[in-house]
Design a protein around this motif. Structure first.
Motif, PDB file in Angstrom:
ATOM      1  N   ARG A   6       0.842  -1.208   0.000  1.00  0.00           N
ATOM      2  CA  ARG A   6       0.000   0.000   0.000  1.00  0.00           C
ATOM      3  C   ARG A   6       0.874   1.254   0.000  1.00  0.00           C
ATOM      4  N   GLY A   7       1.972   1.201   0.770  1.00  0.00           N
ATOM      5  CA  GLY A   7       2.887   2.349   0.822  1.00  0.00           C
ATOM      6  C   GLY A   7       3.499   2.650  -0.526  1.00  0.00           C
ATOM      7  N   MET A   8       3.787   1.575  -1.292  1.00  0.00           N
ATOM      8  CA  MET A   8       4.376   1.754  -2.628  1.00  0.00           C
ATOM      9  C   MET A   8       3.413   2.438  -3.588  1.00  0.00           C
ATOM     10  N   GLN A   9       2.114   2.400  -3.266  1.00  0.00           N
ATOM     11  CA  GLN A   9       1.099   2.961  -4.166  1.00  0.00           C
ATOM     12  C   GLN A   9       0.719   4.385  -3.788  1.00  0.00           C
ATOM     13  N   ARG A  10       1.370   4.939  -2.723  1.00  0.00           N
ATOM     14  CA  ARG A  10       1.055   6.299  -2.283  1.00  0.00           C
ATOM     15  C   ARG A  10       2.017   7.301  -2.921  1.00  0.00           C
ATOM     16  N   GLY A  11       2.184   8.473  -2.260  1.00  0.00           N
ATOM     17  CA  GLY A  11       3.048   9.531  -2.778  1.00  0.00           C
ATOM     18  C   GLY A  11       4.505   9.105  -2.868  1.00  0.00           C
ATOM     19  N   SER A  12       5.323   9.928  -3.535  1.00  0.00           N
ATOM     20  CA  SER A  12       6.694   9.538  -3.847  1.00  0.00           C
ATOM     21  C   SER A  12       7.529   9.267  -2.606  1.00  0.00           C
ATOM     22  N   GLU A  13       7.403  10.076  -1.540  1.00  0.00           N
ATOM     23  CA  GLU A  13       8.208   9.838  -0.341  1.00  0.00           C
ATOM     24  C   GLU A  13       7.814   8.520   0.310  1.00  0.00           C
ATOM     25  N   ASP A  14       6.506   8.239   0.396  1.00  0.00           N
ATOM     26  CA  ASP A  14       6.040   6.967   0.940  1.00  0.00           C
ATOM     27  C   ASP A  14       6.535   5.807   0.079  1.00  0.00           C
ATOM     28  N   ARG A  15       6.541   6.038  -1.238  1.00  0.00           N
ATOM     29  CA  ARG A  15       7.009   4.979  -2.146  1.00  0.00           C
ATOM     30  C   ARG A  15       8.461   4.622  -1.861  1.00  0.00           C
ATOM     31  N   LYS A  16       9.303   5.647  -1.796  1.00  0.00           N
ATOM     32  CA  LYS A  16      10.733   5.377  -1.594  1.00  0.00           C
ATOM     33  C   LYS A  16      10.977   4.691  -0.253  1.00  0.00           C
ATOM     34  N   ARG A  17      10.279   5.189   0.769  1.00  0.00           N
ATOM     35  CA  ARG A  17      10.440   4.594   2.094  1.00  0.00           C
ATOM     36  C   ARG A  17       9.958   3.147   2.088  1.00  0.00           C
ATOM     37  N   SER A  18       8.802   2.899   1.486  1.00  0.00           N
ATOM     38  CA  SER A  18       8.245   1.542   1.432  1.00  0.00           C
ATOM     39  C   SER A  18       9.111   0.618   0.588  1.00  0.00           C
ATOM     40  N   LEU A  19       9.656   1.134  -0.514  1.00  0.00           N
ATOM     41  CA  LEU A  19      10.533   0.327  -1.365  1.00  0.00           C
ATOM     42  C   LEU A  19      11.806  -0.075  -0.623  1.00  0.00           C
ATOM     43  N   ARG A  20      12.367   0.870   0.149  1.00  0.00           N
ATOM     44  CA  ARG A  20      13.586   0.540   0.918  1.00  0.00           C
ATOM     45  C   ARG A  20      13.284  -0.539   1.946  1.00  0.00           C
ATOM     46  N   ARG A  21      12.142  -0.411   2.633  1.00  0.00           N
ATOM     47  CA  ARG A  21      11.763  -1.424   3.625  1.00  0.00           C
ATOM     48  C   ARG A  21      11.467  -2.758   2.943  1.00  0.00           C
ATOM     49  N   LEU A  22      10.811  -2.685   1.769  1.00  0.00           N
ATOM     50  CA  LEU A  22      10.499  -3.910   1.032  1.00  0.00           C
ATOM     51  C   LEU A  22      11.787  -4.623   0.597  1.00  0.00           C
ATOM     52  N   ARG A  23      12.761  -3.830   0.144  1.00  0.00           N
ATOM     53  CA  ARG A  23      14.026  -4.437  -0.307  1.00  0.00           C
ATOM     54  C   ARG A  23      14.648  -5.271   0.813  1.00  0.00           C
ATOM     55  N   HIS A  24      14.671  -4.727   2.015  1.00  0.00           N
ATOM     56  CA  HIS A  24      15.236  -5.487   3.150  1.00  0.00           C
ATOM     57  C   HIS A  24      14.356  -6.694   3.488  1.00  0.00           C
ATOM     58  N   ALA A  25      13.039  -6.515   3.407  1.00  0.00           N
ATOM     59  CA  ALA A  25      12.125  -7.623   3.724  1.00  0.00           C
ATOM     60  C   ALA A  25      12.273  -8.770   2.736  1.00  0.00           C
ATOM     61  N   LEU A  26      12.561  -8.424   1.473  1.00  0.00           N
ATOM     62  CA  LEU A  26      12.656  -9.455   0.427  1.00  0.00           C
ATOM     63  C   LEU A  26      13.937 -10.281   0.508  1.00  0.00           C
ATOM     64  N   GLN A  27      14.783  -9.985   1.464  1.00  0.00           N
ATOM     65  CA  GLN A  27      15.951 -10.840   1.691  1.00  0.00           C
ATOM     66  C   GLN A  27      15.549 -12.140   2.393  1.00  0.00           C
TER      67      GLN A  27
END
Length: 436
Positions: A6-27
């Motif tokens: 859901r965070g990835m689908q919001r505004g750009s700052e939320d996207r970047k933050r969510s993508l960074r968290r997702l990257r770590h989670a996907l390990q």
């Protein structure tokens, strides 16, 4: 995972933050599987990967790279929608982004035949052929990684190698391998393994030989031997290993190409390389001996040169390295002995060293030692008498109870008991062999 999506689908700052968290989670393996099963997850990630915002695009690329590390084919196949974009972005201007796309492709190729079958019609080989002219070492190393994964696929000989041979890739691979001492060795190592996989497909020897692969790789070995310091630099063995295999397997093919490299300097270079890596990287000994076996199997020139250059003591010093090394050393000696009486008389001097070889625990090595004795007794009858005087009869008798060796041992005892010139047994014939 849902909250990150859901965070990835919001505004750009939320996207970047969510993508960074997702990257770590996907390990995490479980998170990877949960993510790809969520409806719209890959579609959303691909949308961000194709974003016009460079920082969002890079974070999405890192997430895809984490997904590509999964060993689950289902995760790799969930990434099928992104393959065409990965190929498109290989022509981008950011080295880091291009490198990330290459390693993501390489990882996906390893795990999924479906990904490989989709990438071929999408034009992955022409795209890689375009990238291989990049001046950037990091890009070239990543490209070599992708190509080496493709060339190891089970369908590679029939479906991938022909496409590679029809492109400019082979000539550039050969150039990059042979410039590995001057540029970074990372790309040279990857492309050396690519050449090895192509040669092992048994469909490309003629094509590579026509590009001058044999003299080019021979010259590289000569250069390596002349520039290696007493303590070989760490990492150089990673280049030496596939280069030795490429040469060895080219010689093992039915191309009759041994005559193209009748240069005794190659033998000297090979022994210098073996001495340099003997202590720190003993696996190189086996690789070098495979090449020496294939050089001497059908070529009297190298058999005579090895003895004329007084390299026999250096060869015999490799006997204790390992059971495989011992078997290969004795096979090389058989190759030499098979060439007839003149060379057997020169090998006669090595007779005292064969007694310890017959006591080795490895049956294959002992079998090769017995084969060598057979050839020596056949072509140089005085060697049989000398061997018996040196205690050889007892060494042979101990193998009479071995199912694998008893026939050879008994035949040798019979030969040693005959008067000179009485033996009628025929010589064995060693053959070149490939190293997969």
């Amino acid at each position: 995972v849902l909250e990150l999506l859901r965070g990835m689908q919001r505004g750009s700052e939320d996207r970047k933050r969510s993508l960074r968290r997702l990257r770590h989670a996907l390990q995490n393996k479980d998170t990877q599987q949960k993510f790809v099963r969520l409806d719209g997850s890959i579609r959303t990630l691909v949308g961000l990967f194709t974003s016009s915002l460079a920082d969002v695009q890079m974070e999405a690329a890192r997430c895809l790279h984490e997904l590509s590390h999964s060993s689950d084919p289902a995760v790799a196949e969930a990434c099928l929608p992104v393959t065409s974009y990965l190929l498109t972005y290989l022509s981008g201007h950011s080295i880091e982004f291009t490198e990330l796309c290459l390693y993501t492709l390489g990882n996906l190729v390893v795990e999924s035949e479906a990904v490989r079958k989709q990438l071929l019609p999408q034009g992955i080989i022409p795209v890689l052929a375009s990238c291989i002219q990049s001046p950037h070492e990091a890009v070239l190393e990543g490209l070599g990684y992708v190509l080496s994964q493709l060339l190891q696929a089970k369908e590679a000989p029939a479906e991938i190698v022909p496409l590679v041979l029809d492109s400019v890739l082979p000539q550039h691979m050969l150039r990059l391998v042979c410039s590995g001492l001057k540029a970074g060795t990372g790309a040279a190592v990857e492309f050396a393994w690519c050449l090895h996989y192509i040669i092992c497909s048994h469909t490309a020897d003629a094509a590579l030989l026509s590009l001058g692969a044999l003299p080019a790789l021979t010259t590289l070995l000569l250069d390596l031997a002349s520039e290696i310091p007493p303590d070989a630099p760490e990492g150089l063995e990673l280049l030496v290993c596939p280069v030795l295999r490429c040469l060895s397997n080219l010689l093992a093919g039915d191309t009759g190409c041994q005559g193209q490299i009748q240069d005794e300097r190659l033998l000297v270079a090979l022994f210098l390389i073996l001495q340099s890596f003997l202590q720190q990287h003993p696996f190189i000994i086996q690789e070098g001996l495979w090449l020496l076996n294939n050089l001497t199997a059908d070529e009297p020139f190298f058999c005579s040169a090895l003895l004329a250059l007084d390299l026999l003591p250096a060869l015999l010093q490799l006997l204790p390295c390992s059971p495989m090394a011992a078997a290969l050393v004795l096979t090389v000696l058989c190759n030499i002995a098979e060439k007839g009486p003149a060379l057997c008389r020169q090998l006669h001097q090595a007779l005292p060293l064969l007694l310890p070889a017959l006591a080795l625990p490895d049956t294959q090595a002992v079998g090769q030692g017995l084969e060598l004795l057979h050839l020596l007794f056949l072509h140089c009858p005085e060697a049989a008498a000398d061997f018996i005087r040196q205690g050889g009869q007892r060494a042979l008798e101990q193998h009479q109870s071995s199912p694998e060796l008893q026939e050879q041992a008994r035949a040798l005892l019979d030969m040693a008991g005959q008067p000179p010139g009485a033996s009628t047994a025929g010589p064995c014939h060693s053959t070149a062999s490939a190293f997969p």
